[in-house]
Every structure is written in structure tokens, then in C-alpha cells.
Enzyme design. Structure first.
Site, PDB file in Angstrom:
ATOM      1  N   CYS A 114       0.962  -1.398  -0.008  1.00 55.50           N
ATOM      2  CA  CYS A 114      -0.130   0.035  -0.267  1.00 55.50           C
ATOM      3  C   CYS A 114       0.869   1.235   0.128  1.00 55.50           C
ATOM      4  O   CYS A 114       0.352   2.447  -0.143  1.00 55.50           O
ATOM      5  CB  CYS A 114      -0.904   0.063   1.179  1.00 55.50           C
ATOM      6  SG  CYS A 114      -2.089  -1.337   1.214  1.00 55.50           S
ATOM      7  N   HIS A 256      -3.559   6.826   2.333  1.00 54.88           N
ATOM      8  CA  HIS A 256      -3.827   5.457   1.860  1.00 54.88           C
ATOM      9  C   HIS A 256      -5.174   5.320   2.596  1.00 54.88           C
ATOM     10  O   HIS A 256      -5.249   5.445   3.860  1.00 54.88           O
ATOM     11  CB  HIS A 256      -2.780   4.484   2.480  1.00 54.88           C
ATOM     12  CG  HIS A 256      -3.240   2.958   2.348  1.00 54.88           C
ATOM     13  ND1 HIS A 256      -3.789   2.676   1.291  1.00 54.88           N
ATOM     14  CD2 HIS A 256      -3.214   2.188   3.185  1.00 54.88           C
ATOM     15  CE1 HIS A 256      -3.945   1.417   1.456  1.00 54.88           C
ATOM     16  NE2 HIS A 256      -3.815   0.910   2.643  1.00 54.88           N
ATOM     17  N   ASN A 286     -10.493  -0.628   0.734  1.00 50.45           N
ATOM     18  CA  ASN A 286      -9.068  -0.272   0.766  1.00 50.45           C
ATOM     19  C   ASN A 286      -8.536  -0.807  -0.769  1.00 50.45           C
ATOM     20  O   ASN A 286      -8.727  -1.891  -0.719  1.00 50.45           O
ATOM     21  CB  ASN A 286      -8.381  -1.209   2.038  1.00 50.45           C
ATOM     22  CG  ASN A 286      -6.920  -0.989   1.968  1.00 50.45           C
ATOM     23  OD1 ASN A 286      -6.298  -0.689   0.805  1.00 50.45           O
ATOM     24  ND2 ASN A 286      -6.320  -1.118   3.157  1.00 50.45           N
TER      25      ASN A 286
END
Length: 329
Positions: A114, A256, A286
Site C-alpha cells: 500500500c 492511503h 481499501n
């Protein structure tokens, strides 16, 4: 010579998976997921839709928004933690699918989960500055299809993730010396907190691996929370402090899209109001390496990015790795 983001584009699949639908498979509920993560639904890629396919759609929209022909792209960097296949790089697949192979521009992947998109930005800018004559425009893409590597019976991880892709175009700009500045880091001691244990050459896929689902994504949520809260605010403050700035000097902070409660906690630790950030996880979940460029695209479309805006991007995740990028829009 300056380096700026001159185009942004994103793509998410059509299929929506709601919390209620997920609750029919695992022991959870819409209320449980929404209260703890802020996620209401996520997008799931089609069976034949791979990260390279999503990346191409995001790249095409990015180039269209920038008004730049694909023939002018001199570099492709892709951040992906769920690649189409172990070899070759997703970036090479993207190059071929976009009809850009004849140019033979460098195309390669970075794998920092990520945090990968920010790492990709840093690598691309460095290559552009090292070869000003031959690297005028670079596509940096984040793309992931975690739906294909999740254990859908594990509510500790499957409730969080969705699929998607986002892309930016970095271009040389004459008449100014604006460049992104970075703060990157990794700590391999936390490598087991976010991982896919098997499927590589150390533990190839066999019947035992499949039976134990070791080829699926795993995450230790409490350890990841601890890591993010100890690392992200400090990284942001350190990067800004190097430039004589504080969090209050930011016009926009794009984090993020891990978990809305985590984003709220990070913003609180920085003493910033939530109106200084933008979120997409409520509807997309996500999206791993794609989350920052997808959210950047939303910020641009909603008028949150204006010329001269001071923007900070920060990604964090597996490795453990983290990266922050400070730029003027």
C-alpha cells in the site's frame, strides 16, 4: 527543470459488493463493518479482469485528462501487490495492451504493497531528473485486485479490501524548478503483519498450501494499527519539518485508504480537521496501491486541488513500508 503531475485518472470495476452481501458469507454485519472501518461497499473485479486491465483503463483516462498522446510516454512504473502473474512485470503488460511497445520505453513494477504508489513516484521522478532529454513524461500507476488473493472466509481481512486502479502522469515543466520531495522507509521486522505466506519460490503452491490457504492474504489488524499510528504522523511531520513547514501549512493531505477510523486517528494526531483530507474507502474499500491515485482523482474532480495547493500524499502498508510525498499542485 520542474517535475509536476499533469494528469490523473482512475478506474474501479462495475460489480459492487455491499456489507450486507458480505455478511451472508462471514459472521459480520453492515453495522459492524461500517462502525469499525467506515466502509459501506467495495468494487470487485470480474473473473477475467486483472490488475493490468484496470491499470490500462486508469492510464487511458489519465492521458486523456492530461491531453498527452500515449506515444509521448517515456516510462511506465506500476505499483502492484496482486500482479497478473509472477512474471513478467504488470508494467510490461500495460505497455503492450496500450499499444506502446514499439517505443520500447522502460516499464517495470515496484512492490511495496500500500506504500507502492509513493515509492513509484519517487523512482519515476529520480529517473526523469537523471535523464531529462529522454524521460519527459512518466506514467505512474497503482493497481490491485485483492479480491483475487483474499480468504473470503476470514472476516479479519476480507471486509476491508476492494479492487481498482489509479494513474498519474509526471511531466517535465519548463520555467520552474518544482519537484516532489519524499520521505520513505521500511522495517522488515514487521514483514509478517501483512503478507501472502505462500506462492513464491520459498513455498510454492501445492496441495498442502491450498488446503491451508497459505496462498491467501493475511493481516494482523492490531499490529498494523500500531505501526500506522507510530509511523505515519511522525513521517509527515518530519517531511514537513525538513521544509520548515507544519501540518497546518497543508492545503490537502491524501492518506492511503486503509480504514476510516485509522484516517481519523491520524488526522487527530496531526491536529488537522477531516475537511483537510479526501476519502474514497466508503464506497471503494481499501484499494491497496491504487488508493492514493484513486483518491487524488476524486480530489481533482471535486475541486479540492487548485494551482498552488500544497499537497501531501502518504502511503503505508506491507513490508512494513511507508512513504510520503510533498508537492505543489
Amino acid at each position: 527543470m520542474g517535475i509536476r503531475i499533469t494528469g490523473v485518472g482512475s478506474y474501479v470495476p462495475d460489480q459492487i459488493l455491499t456489507n450486507d452481501e458480505l455478511a451472508r458469507r462471514v459472521d459480520t454485519s453492515h453495522e459492524w463493518i461500517a462502525s469499525r472501518t467506515g466502509i459501506l461497499e467495495r468494487r470487485i473485479s470480474a473473473p477475467a479482469e486483472a490488475p493490468s486491465d484496470m491499470a490500462c483503463k486508469a492510464a487511458e483516462r489519465c492521458l486523456m485528462q492530461a491531453g498527452v498522446d500515449r506515444s509521448a510516454v517515456d516510462l511506465i512504473v506500476v505499483a502492484c501487490a496482486s500482479p497478473d502473474q509472477i512474471q513478467p512485470a504488470v508494467a510490461c503488460l500495460v505497455q503492450e495492451k496500450l499499444g506502446m511497445s514499439a517505443s520500447q520505453c522502460p516499464a517495470f513494477d515496484v512492490s511495496s504493497v500500500c506504500a507502492g504508489f509513493v515509492f513509484g513516484l519517487s523512482v519515476a521522478q529520480g529517473m526523469m531528473l537523471a535523464s531529462l532529454e529522454h524521460c519527459r513524461n512518466a506514467l505512474v500507476i497503482g493497481t490491485d485486485a485483492f479480491s483475487k488473493i483474499l480468504n473470503w472466509d476470514d472476516r479479519r481481512s476480507c471486509v476491508y479490501f476492494g479492487d481498482g486502479a489509479g494513474a498519474v502522469l509526471l511531466s517535465q515543466t519548463a520555467g520552474d524548478d518544482s519537484r516532489m520531495v519524499f520521505r520513505l522507509g521500511s522495517d522488515g521486522r514487521g514483514r509478517r503483519h501483512i503478507e501472502v505466506p505462500a506462492g513464491g519460490t520459498r513455498l510454492p503452491v501445492d496441495e498442502s498450501v491450498l488446503e491451508r490457504r497459505l496462498n491467501k492474504f493475511t493481516m494482523d489488524g492490531p499490529k498494523v494499527w500500531e505501526f500506522a499510528m507510530n509511523t505515519v504522523p511522525k513521517t509527515i511531520r518530519d517531511l514537513l519539518g525538513d521544509r520548515g513547514l507544519t501540518p497546518e501549512d497543508l492545503d490537502l493531505l491524501i492518506l492511503h485508504q486503509s480504514n476510516l477510523r485509522m484516517i481519523e486517528a491520524i488526522m487527530s494526531a496531526l491536529r488537522l480537521p477531516m475537511d483537510k483530507t479526501v476519502t474514497t474507502l466508503e464506497t471503494y474499500g481499501n484499494t491497496a496501491a491504487a488508493s492514493i491515485p484513486i483518491t487524488l482523482d476524486k480530489a481533482l474532480a471535486s475541486g479540492r486541488l487548485r494551482p498552488g495547493s500544497r499537497v501531501l500524499l502518504c502511503g503505508f502498508g506491507g513490508g512494513l513500508s511507508w512513504g510520503a510525498a510533498l508537492l505543489d499542485w
